[in-house]
Design an enzyme around this catalytic site. Structure first.
Site, PDB file in Angstrom:
ATOM      1  CD  GLU A 147      -2.628  -1.079   1.798  1.00 25.60           C
ATOM      2  OE1 GLU A 147      -2.877  -0.790   3.049  1.00 25.60           O
ATOM      3  OE2 GLU A 147      -3.949  -2.603   2.656  1.00 25.60           O
ATOM      4  CD  GLU A 175      -2.929  -5.684   4.128  1.00 23.85           C
ATOM      5  OE1 GLU A 175      -4.336  -4.475   4.702  1.00 23.85           O
ATOM      6  OE2 GLU A 175      -1.793  -5.523   3.423  1.00 23.85           O
TER       7      GLU A 175
HETATM    8  O1  IFM Z   1      -4.028  -3.230   9.152  1.00 24.21           O
HETATM    9  C1  IFM Z   1      -3.976  -2.492   7.607  1.00 24.21           C
HETATM   10  C2  IFM Z   1      -2.744  -3.008   6.808  1.00 24.21           C
HETATM   11  O2  IFM Z   1      -1.416  -2.365   7.704  1.00 24.21           O
HETATM   12  C3  IFM Z   1      -2.565  -2.821   5.984  1.00 24.21           C
HETATM   13  N1  IFM Z   1      -3.661  -2.895   4.993  1.00 24.21           N
HETATM   14  C4  IFM Z   1      -5.074  -1.486   6.534  1.00 24.21           C
HETATM   15  C5  IFM Z   1      -5.436  -2.587   7.150  1.00 24.21           C
HETATM   16  C6  IFM Z   1      -6.451  -2.661   8.024  1.00 24.21           C
HETATM   17  O3  IFM Z   1      -6.310  -0.432   7.981  1.00 24.21           O
END
Ligand code: IFM
Length: 440
Positions: free
Chosen positions: A162, A355
């Site tokens: 990200e 994710e």
């Molecule tokens: O916890 C975070 C992760 O580190 C990166 N993506 C989003 C998740 C939830 O906010």
């Protein structure tokens, strides 16, 4: 989605053979053992007053460095194919730091779980700075060290996690480490991370690694209305969240003239940035509803957005929300994946959802089950519509340190009691285990 009783109505549809099922974590959020690594930008940031909701730090977190065997056993019990974790650059810089990942990877392999390391998940060594171009070259050197040590056992590699959020929250808005409030002057940070990614892909391949991707956060952008000002604002937001990172990687160009604002020899850098990927990782949580700029600061999903940006974020109404206040919109995942396929066509390699998850309290977390069930059905609809999706990773295996929210948001399939470090699988852990068993 769930019935009134919170129980998903029917078994999940069948996913393709070979579909990769996993769960994700990141180093700074779970590892602890802060005195066994170099400081990261997050240590300094969290030490400042008022920056972390509960005033906590990640110095201990889930103490995963000392308890990783227990966590590997949880992974094996869950029956996942793969585990996405991140390697802490500050730990690798410390004497013996890479030994921990060597042991972790060995233990994962012994448990039949394939290691999927991310090489940068926001915990930059404190002495480095993404505003400096040289950080990209240093990243590539670090990546070589890791690849030479772990490469014989790694299943898939992820360069960055990200970079959009890291740029926006950490360098433009200052609500994450390193706490810079540069607004549009943060664009070089985006470019240097992309350059670091491209150099890392080359470094990985030079070290014999294969199956390389990136994990970018994306979400559909919905204009607040059909008014021209709202539509233009939504377009600006879409460019910053979705296209600023995907276009250079997949199309070898920056969107909408942004390339002119980037430092260095941008054309030459784009050749490096657009090194072909074996797969493209997408982190999806929720869509954004975006309207025309307003004069005042706004707050949405816990993020304070100052006036002066070409957009404002608005509430999405009519959907349940997680403890984070994020709307639960499974169909946004179908829209995102089909939209990506339509935008990038054959430039888009196979996709992995790296994710997806939600923050809820409680051990009997029926809301999380409903969330995951809904999103997996939405993902399956994208597959049926012809999007080449090869895997899905839940965020997260464990409750963990949720950055500026500290320990106040629980994303885990496994509950962690931070006072005792006791791990307790939640109802969602058992549900996911059964869902995976049914796919075999
Ligand atoms: O916890 C975070 C992760 O580190 C990166 N993506 C989003 C998740 C939830 O906010």
């Amino acid at each position: 989605m769930a019935t009134d009783a919170g129980v998903p109505p029917s078994p999940l549809p069948r996913f393709p053979d070979g579909f990769l099922w996993g769960v994700s974590t990141s180093a700074h959020q779970i590892e602890g053992a802060a005195d066994e690594r170099e400081p990261s930008v997050w240590d300094a940031f969290a030490a400042g007053p008022g920056r972390i909701r509960d005033g906590s730090t990640a110095a201990v977190a889930c103490d995963h460095v000392h308890r990783h065997r227990e966590d590997v056993a949880l992974l094996a019990g869950l029956g996942v194919d793969a585990y996405r974790f991140s390697v802490s650059w500050p730990r690798v810089l410390a004497p013996g730091g890479l030994d921990f990942y060597d042991r972790l990877v060995d233990d994962l392999c012994a448990a039949g779980v394939r290691p999927v390391p991310t090489l940068f998940h926001w915990d930059l060594p404190a002495r480095l700075d993404w505003r400096e171009r040289d950080t990209a070259a240093r990243f590539a050197a670090y990546v070589t060290t890791v690849a030479e040590r772990l490469g014989d056992r790694v299943h898939k590699w992820i360069t960055l996690n990200e970079p959009a959020e890291h740029t926006l929250l950490g360098h433009a808005l200052g609500v994450h480490a390193p706490g810079e409030r540069l607004l549009f002057d943060a664009l070089p940070v985006a470019h240097h991370q992309l350059l670091a990614h491209g150099l890392a892909v080359r470094a990985l391949r030079a070290a014999g690694a294969r199956d390389i991707g990136i994990a970018n956060s994306h979400g559909p952008t919905w204009a607040a209305s059909r008014a021209e000002t709202d539509m233009a604002a939504a377009d600006s937001y879409d460019i910053l969240l979705n296209r600023l990172f995907a276009d250079p990687l997949l199309l070898r160009r920056y969107p909408s003239g942004l390339g002119e604002l980037m430092p260095g020899d941008v054309a030459a850098d784009l050749e490096i940035i657009a090194e072909p990927l074996d797969w493209y990782g997408i982190n999806y949580y929720a869509p954004a509803r975006v309207g025309a700029p307003q004069d005042a600061e706004t707050e949405i999903g816990g993020v304070r957005v100052p006036a002066g940006l070409p957009f404002t974020l608005r509430e999405i109404e009519g959907y349940p929300v997680t403890d984070f206040g994020w709307p639960v919109v499974p169909e946004g995942l179908t829209e995102l994946l089909t939209g990506f396929r339509d935008r990038y066509g054959d430039r888009l390699p196979p996709v992995v959802v790296t994710e997806n998850g939600c923050a809820y309290e409680g051990l009997d977390d029926q809301d999380r089950i409903a969330y995951l069930d809904g999103h997996l059905r939405a993902l399956h609809r994208a597959l049926t519509a012809g999007v080449d999706v090869r895997g899905y990773f839940v965020w997260s295996l464990l409750d963990n340190w949720e950055w500026a929210e500290g320990y106040t948001r629980r994303f885990g399939l496994v509950h962690v009691d931070y006072a005792t470090q006791r791990r307790t699988p939640k109802a969602s852990y058992e549900w996911f285990k059964e869902a995976l068993r049914a796919q075999r």
